[in-house]
Design a protein around this motif. Structure first.
Motif, PDB file in Angstrom:
ATOM      1  N   ALA A 838      34.858  55.150  35.909  1.00 37.70           N
ATOM      2  CA  ALA A 838      33.711  55.349  36.785  1.00 37.70           C
ATOM      3  C   ALA A 838      34.105  55.028  38.209  1.00 37.70           C
ATOM      4  N   LYS A 839      33.312  55.592  39.110  1.00 40.32           N
ATOM      5  CA  LYS A 839      33.589  55.324  40.521  1.00 40.32           C
ATOM      6  C   LYS A 839      32.268  55.025  41.191  1.00 40.32           C
ATOM      7  N   GLN A 850      38.570  51.146  35.756  1.00 40.20           N
ATOM      8  CA  GLN A 850      39.654  51.809  35.052  1.00 40.20           C
ATOM      9  C   GLN A 850      39.991  51.141  33.739  1.00 40.20           C
ATOM     10  N   SER A 851      40.606  51.926  32.888  1.00 43.27           N
ATOM     11  CA  SER A 851      41.041  51.343  31.629  1.00 43.27           C
ATOM     12  C   SER A 851      42.431  51.856  31.299  1.00 43.27           C
ATOM     13  N   GLU A 863      39.055  46.682  37.789  1.00 45.11           N
ATOM     14  CA  GLU A 863      38.180  47.148  38.863  1.00 45.11           C
ATOM     15  C   GLU A 863      39.034  47.195  40.110  1.00 45.11           C
ATOM     16  N   LEU A 864      38.991  48.316  40.798  1.00 47.76           N
ATOM     17  CA  LEU A 864      39.838  48.486  41.972  1.00 47.76           C
ATOM     18  C   LEU A 864      38.916  48.712  43.151  1.00 47.76           C
ATOM     19  N   ARG A 876      40.765  43.686  40.117  1.00 41.59           N
ATOM     20  CA  ARG A 876      40.320  42.616  39.220  1.00 41.59           C
ATOM     21  C   ARG A 876      40.552  43.071  37.809  1.00 41.59           C
ATOM     22  N   PRO A 877      41.706  42.846  37.296  1.00 41.44           N
ATOM     23  CA  PRO A 877      41.979  43.344  35.958  1.00 41.44           C
ATOM     24  C   PRO A 877      41.621  42.305  34.911  1.00 41.44           C
TER      25      PRO A 877
END
Lengths: 909, 420
Positions: A838-839, A850-851, A863-864, A876-877
């Protein structure tokens, strides 16, 4: 020079005098310009013409003077006019002018860095390193080092064996100051193997006999650093150790200021390599008229050198010092006796009797210090010297310093059962409870509780009294809290209280006053600098520490050792790029996205936080109600700042558009690096990289035969590794490899091999066999080759999982200097099987969710955050499943079964 | 490495009497941190050499009753700075004959010219005395008279040639009518002797100071009878290290004038002879306001040479009020403020050993002092290097004339301390 009067009003008149032939007048005018140009920037332009003219004067002295002065005029407006003359001077036929011009580049860089870069002065400066005149070389090195300090990332001083050779030649011939610059620069070089290290050491050793102590200490730094690479069995290693002692001792006969700096450095050196000075104890004996700062340092080193062999001598000295006049020094000497007792077990008895002798002197401050150290001795050797307690108690009344009182109270509490009148003694302290310092109050509270637990019948009243004093009449939160804890403990479960309060204490050891090893290693790289005087890394105190790069000792790469233990010695090529040891606390994410590990920045205080946690547990739930639910905050998962660095470079690589060589449809492929240098494998050189293309992982190898004979019968095997990587087919080399021939092979890999957790996680140990021998090497594979194609998680699932991830599994990183927009990033990452789920756009920032999924079924969500104006990304992985570091076995690990097995939070990121 | 930002010279009463800034001006107020440390240190010698302030570092040395305080802004090697400051002080000494506040104030223009030449933007530029003297001529009465009449200046207008050659320490075109080379072998004994008279620690710090006035480019080699004594040596840059390593000969092209050729250390206990002994008795009676003091100094193993210039200083305990002593030789003083007893003995003659004895008066009511004062002894022995080091010969190559050569030996007490 003008005694503080402002003479800037005379500017035009002075500038008129500039075109004189009288050298003294010219010098004075230049001096005036340096001081006042800044206050009269418009007028300063008037001087430009003369500078330009003077730079072409037939007399080199005047040319040099002009270029020297130019650089000191810190007026932006005129700097650009000065570039042309400077360029000419940098190429001047006279070395005196060239060397002055080299320094001028550094001055100009300080005023306007961009200008210097645009004008290409940096390259000219680099060329000067190969100048024929040693003075010019030294100044060029000095200028480059200064510039490099403000540009830590740039590789301005990119040294290679050729330039090192030039520097070593110049080292013999340039001035003492130049030698210091060159030696400091050499210290930053990373020799490619032990042989090179040794040859540099051999050429640096004569500097140890230099009259200038700064040269000596810089040489010591180079030797201490490169010694790390030499094998201890080498004869040369022993020779070098012997050669290091005399110059260090000689430094101690210099002026006291020099002695002080030398001693601070020797303090580091004896901690790192005690063998160097172990026979030189006597030179550290304190002389009566040494300044106090020298005395205290010598004392410290004496203790560090104390051993069973020399302890008698040391104690005799210390006893002597304890009767000196200087109070501070006497105190430190008494403390030193205690430290000796803790350090050298055999001497403990003698130390205790020395301390008792000193107590007999009844000199107040000596007695107090002695009691403080005897407490430490009790903690190191419990139940051994309690016979002295009686003597100590005699001096109870003379104690007026908090530390001594606290120590005495601790002793009384600890050994309450052996002191008949312990209750009376403690009661006497209790009378003035409110006038005591916190330290004493806390100690008194604990001691009385101990006493109560040991002799409950007689002391009930006393404990009641102290608890109410601590909890009701005190404003000090620490004291109150401790009072409440005891109160609660005693009232709910006296047995548990006994277990907690009278628990066996860990023994103290002398290590408590040693510098922590990683810091010590870093400080060794800073021998001779302010950092070595303060025993702190420069980042801790240098202002604007942007320019600070962490330094670390080179890994030991003895060629003889590497044959037996491939994992101990990464191939030399890698060693040069990554000077640091690979971080031991393998933070999963750092590893996961990592392609190119940076040096570890700092070890997070893991132990500390877990201890704190323990304490919280210990105090139990009852406390919570007591504290009104607000009291303790569990220490957060302090993500070490350093984790950003490896990840940054890892992702940076992924984003890098130009760097990827063969990015067809597959993911990013790192350029090939040398894994096994020819000299370690009898002429076989292996370089390679890993790549992933639609469901297949391959290892792309180039085998080069650098030997004189033909090679054949190649085979390859992997050691067990974290992800079960194994060759899917045998190594196919079709024809024998002739000398100087190379062959490129792509070896398909699968992930069905046996699994064993490696450290670092992505370490792979490989054995290659040919007709000559078997060779071992280890390499790090980029984790993205393990990202599978079906790593795209469903939106709903993503959302649910994201929420379920415990906080401590999260980590955050910054990726610097990446100027792609969100879409480009997204498509780029997709190439490496990192999928955007998602963006969102929040307050002008793009958030990408992201996954990705690993071959062993572990999911990682990230989360980028991308700010369009800012080229830095924040990631934030969070892996939703931490067992990677525990049991990375695809079948055994259901994707959602989170069971953290006591790993510290950092490790599962 | 922006090195030294500014330099302040401060006298013992805390006045800043000279300041020099190589980059921007740093306010004098930065010295307040120094004064603070000075106040704390009580004794001037005890001011720590490295002091950190919120924005700067102050690195200082104390020489000839002057503090040289340098201001540093970035991470630098402190030894570099300290060595440089000592070099500045040496240069003043060399130029003005003494490194005192008066001398510096009298020659303020030369001082600034020197400081300007010695440091450029914080980088040391010319620190060799030979080169500096080519750039800036030292003041002499004659020259200042000539200058004031003819209007010429102290500043040289030639390129300091030495700065570029492989021998930066020597200037070109040196000419003397009398060619001389003198070497002084000076050895100082540092020792700690314990109560019973046995040696706790002893070593010899030796130097060879040279005064070379030779024309042209002489190439000298100096050899020793017993070079094996010298195993821990620091060399002047002019010495060819390889030659020393292989042949144990000092081979060098010397700087012009005075300089320190080598310094060395002899530490093996058996090589360090202790030339004097001290018999002492210092005692205080319990519950009495007086004590006894009785010290005798005698010569020991002095190889037939006389021990002279003997001075003993003792830092007496604080409780001592005054001392009532008689000396069989020399004179003594006791400073009741600093509690320092100084006994100027002079020459020791073995026939009649010098003795100082009498009564120590304590402050009434003060407890018996616990500390044992140390006796610090100074002495001198002419024509003797106590380590036994002997110069064998001096050869000169490269020039035709025959120089006059001389070697002098002297042994002194360094930090020579006797515990009681």
């Amino acid at each position: 020079m003008t005694v503080g009067k402002d003479v800037s009003a005379l500017f035009p008149d002075v500038v008129n005098c500039m075109q004189t032939d009288n050298l003294e007048l010219k010098k004075l005018v230049y001096l005036y310009l340096m001081n006042y140009a800044k206050s009269q920037p418009d007028m300063a332009i008037m001087a430009v013409n003369t500078f330009v003219k003077d730079c072409e004067d037939p007399n080199p002295l005047i040319r040099a003077l002009a270029v020297r002065t130019m650089g000191c005029i810190r007026v932006d407006k005129i700097t650009e006019y000065l570039c042309e003359p400077l360029r000419k001077c940098l190429k001047d036929e006279d070395p005196y002018v060239r060397k002055t011009a080299a320094v001028c580049v550094a001055k100009l860089h300080d005023i306007n860095a961009q200008l210097v870069e645009d004008q290409g002065f940096l390259d000219t400066l680099k060329d000067l390193i190969s100048d024929s005149n040693p003075m010019v070389v030294a100044n060029a090195v000095a200028a480059l080092s200064e510039i490099a300090e403000s540009h830590p990332s740039s590789n301005l001083l990119d040294l290679n064996p050729q330039s090192i050779n030039k520097l070593l030649t110049a080292l013999n011939e340039c001035t003492e100051w130049g030698q210091i610059f060159i030696l400091d620069c050499l210290a930053n070089y990373m020799p490619k193997d032990d042989r090179e290290a040794q040859s540099i050491c051999e050429r640096v050793t004569p500097r140890l006999s230099h009259a200038n102590s700064a040269v000596v200490l810089s040489a010591v730094k180079v030797l201490m650093k490169f010694m790390e690479m030499l094998s201890k069995d080498l004869d040369y290693y022993g020779t070098l150790l012997k050669k290091l002692a005399p110059p260090l001792v000689t430094l101690l006969s210099a002026e006291p200021e020099l002695q002080y700096v030398a001693l601070r450095n020797i303090n580091l050196i004896v901690q790192k390599r005690p063998e160097i000075l172990k026979h030189e104890m006597k030179v550290f004996f304190v002389k009566y008229n040494d300044p106090i700062y020298v005395k205290l340092e010598k004392l410290d080193i004496m203790i560090r050198l104390a051993s069973q062999a020399n302890i008698a001598q040391v104690l005799a000295e210390l006893k002597e010092y304890a009767t000196e006049v200087d109070v501070d020094f006497v105190r430190k000497a008494v403390r030193a006796i205690g430290r000796c007792a803790i350090k050298v077990e055999q001497s403990a008895e003698r130390c205790v009797s020395t301390l008792l002798d000193l107590i007999q002197t009844k000199v107040n401050y000596v007695v107090q210090e002695a009691i403080v150290v005897i407490k430490d001795i009790f903690r190191k050797y419990p139940n051994k010297y309690e016979s002295v307690i009686a003597t100590l108690c005699e001096n109870l009344d003379s104690l007026d310093e908090p530390e001594a009182r606290a120590a005495m109270i601790w002793i009384v509490g600890e050994y309450a059962e052996r002191i008949d009148n312990a209750d009376e003694l403690l009661e006497s302290f209790l009378e003035g409870f409110h006038d005591e310092s916190t330290q004493v109050q806390l100690q008194l509270l604990t001691a009385i509780v101990k006493l109560f637990l040991k002799k409950p019948t007689e002391t009930q009243e006393l404990v009641q009294q102290v608890l109410s004093l601590a909890t009701q009449d005190s404003d000090n939160p620490d004291l109150r809290d401790r009072g409440y804890i005891y109160w609660r403990l005693l009232s709910t479960d006296p047995v548990a209280a006994k277990e907690v309060v009278l628990a066996e204490k860990p023994l103290i050891s002398e290590e408590t006053d040693l510098i922590e090893p990683t810091l010590l290693d870093e400080l060794i790289c800073y021998i001779g600098t302010l950092a070595s005087v303060y025993h702190k890394p420069p980042s801790a105190f240098v202002e604007g520490s942007r320019g600070v790069v962490h330094k670390s000792l080179p890994p030991r790469t003895g060629s003889s050792e590497s044959a037996e233990s491939p994992e101990a010695a990464p191939s030399a090529g890698q060693a040069a790029e990554q000077p640091a040891v690979i971080p031991a606390q393998g933070d999963l994410l750092g590893d996961l996205l990592n392609l190119d590990l940076g040096p570890p920045v700092s070890g997070p205080p893991l132990a500390a936080s877990s201890v704190q946690m323990g304490a919280v547990d210990l105090l139990g739930g009852g406390l919570d109600s007591l504290m009104g639910g607000s009291g303790f905050t569990a220490p957060g998962p302090a993500a070490p700042a350093g984790m950003g660095a490896p990840l940054g470079s890892g992702l940076g690589d992924l984003f890098d558009l130009t760097g990827g060589v063969g990015t067809l449809s597959g993911s990013y492929v790192a350029p090939k690096t040398v894994w096994l240098p020819a000299m370690k494998a009898k002429g076989l050189e292996i370089s390679g990289t890993f790549s992933r293309q639609v469901d297949s992982i391959s290892m792309d190898l180039v085998l080069t035969n650098k030997a004189l004979q033909v090679m054949s019968d190649f085979a390859i095997q992997f050691n067990r590794n974290s992800f079960g990587l194994a060759p899917a087919a045998p190594l196919q080399v079709h024809a024998p490899l002739a000398p100087n021939q190379s062959v490129e092979i792509s070896l398909p890999l699968n992930t069905v091999g046996s699994v064993m957790k490696m450290d670092p996680l992505n370490n792979l140990q490989v054995a290659v066999k040919n007709n000559i021998d078997v060779f071992y090497f280890s390499t790090l594979y980029p984790l993205h080759i393990l990202f599978v194609e079906d790593g795209k998680m469903e939106r709903q699932m993503f959302l649910a999982t994201w929420k379920d991830i415990p906080n401590e599994n999260e980590a955050q990183f910054q990726i610097k200097d990446c100027s792609l927009n969100a879409d480009a990033v997204s498509s780029k990452l997709q190439g490496s099987n990192i999928f955007t789920i998602a963006k969102r756009n929040v307050e002008g920032q793009d958030m990408l969710y992201q996954s990705l999924k690993l071959t062993n079924g572990i999911w990682v969500l990230a989360e980028l955050r991308i700010q369009p104006s800012n080229p830095s990304f924040t990631v934030r992985p969070s892996p939703c499943c931490p067992p990677l570091s525990v049991a990375p076995c695809p079948s055994a690990c259901p994707p959602w079964g989170c069971s953290s097995r006591g790993q510290p939070p950092q490790q599962c990121c | 490495m922006k090195m030294i930002h500014s330099l302040f010279l401060i006298n013992c009463s805390g006045d800043i009497f000279l300041e020099k800034h190589w980059k921007s001006v740093v306010s004098q107020s930065v010295c307040d941190y120094f004064f603070e440390a000075q106040e704390k240190a009580v004794d001037v010698e005890n001011v720590p050499p490295v002091i950190s302030t919120p924005h700067h570092y102050l690195i200082s040395i104390y020489r000839d009753k002057i503090f040289f305080v340098s201001v540093i802004q970035t991470e630098v090697p402190p030894l570099f700075v300290i060595e440089f400051l000592h070099r500045v002080a040496d240069t003043f000494q060399d130029y003005f004959g003494e490194c005192s506040e008066t001398a510096i104030k009298d020659n303020v223009v030369i001082v600034y010219e020197l400081l300007e030449e010695m440091l450029d933007n914080g980088f040391p530029l010319a620190t060799e005395s030979n080169i500096l003297k080519e750039l800036i001529k030292p003041p002499t009465i004659l020259r200042s008279v000539v200058n004031s009449i003819t209007g010429s200046s102290n500043v040289g207008d030639t390129l300091p040639t030495g700065q570029l050659s492989n021998i930066p320490w020597r200037r070109a075109g040196v000419k003397y009518t009398n060619n001389e080379a003198y070497f002084d072998v000076i050895e100082e004994i540092d020792a700690i002797i314990d109560k019973s008279g046995s040696t706790v620690f002893a070593e010899i710090q030796g130097v060879i100071d040279s005064c070379i006035k030779l024309s042209g480019m002489p190439d000298l080699s100096l050899s020793f009878m017993n070079p094996r004594l010298l195993d821990d040596v620091s060399f002047h840059p002019c010495i060819r290290f390889k030659r020393w390593e292989s042949e144990r000969v000092l081979s060098f092209i010397p700087p012009d004038g005075n300089f320190r050729l080598i310094s060395y250390r002899v530490s093996s206990q058996n090589l360090v002879a202790i030339p004097v002994y001290v018999k002492h008795l210092i005692s205080f009676k319990e519950n009495s306001s007086s004590g006894r003091f009785d010290v005798t100094i005698g010569p020991k193993q002095n190889m037939g040479k006389t021990v002279e210039g003997v001075v003993m200083t003792v830092h007496m305990p604080k409780a001592v009020l005054n001392m009532n002593l008689t000396a069989t030789q020399g004179s003594y003083t006791f400073d009741p403020v600093t509690k320092v007893l100084t006994w100027d003995v002079g020459k020791i003659t073995p026939q009649k050993l010098p003795n100082l004895k009498g009564i120590v008066n304590l402050q009434s009511g003060a407890p018996k002092p616990e500390e044992n004062p140390s006796l610090n002894i100074q002495f001198k022995i002419q024509q003797l290097a106590i380590s036994g080091l002997k110069v064998n010969r001096l050869d000169m190559y490269g020039e035709k004339y025959k120089p006059f050569k001389g070697v002098k030996y002297i042994t002194k007490a360094g930090k020579f301390q006797v515990r009681t």
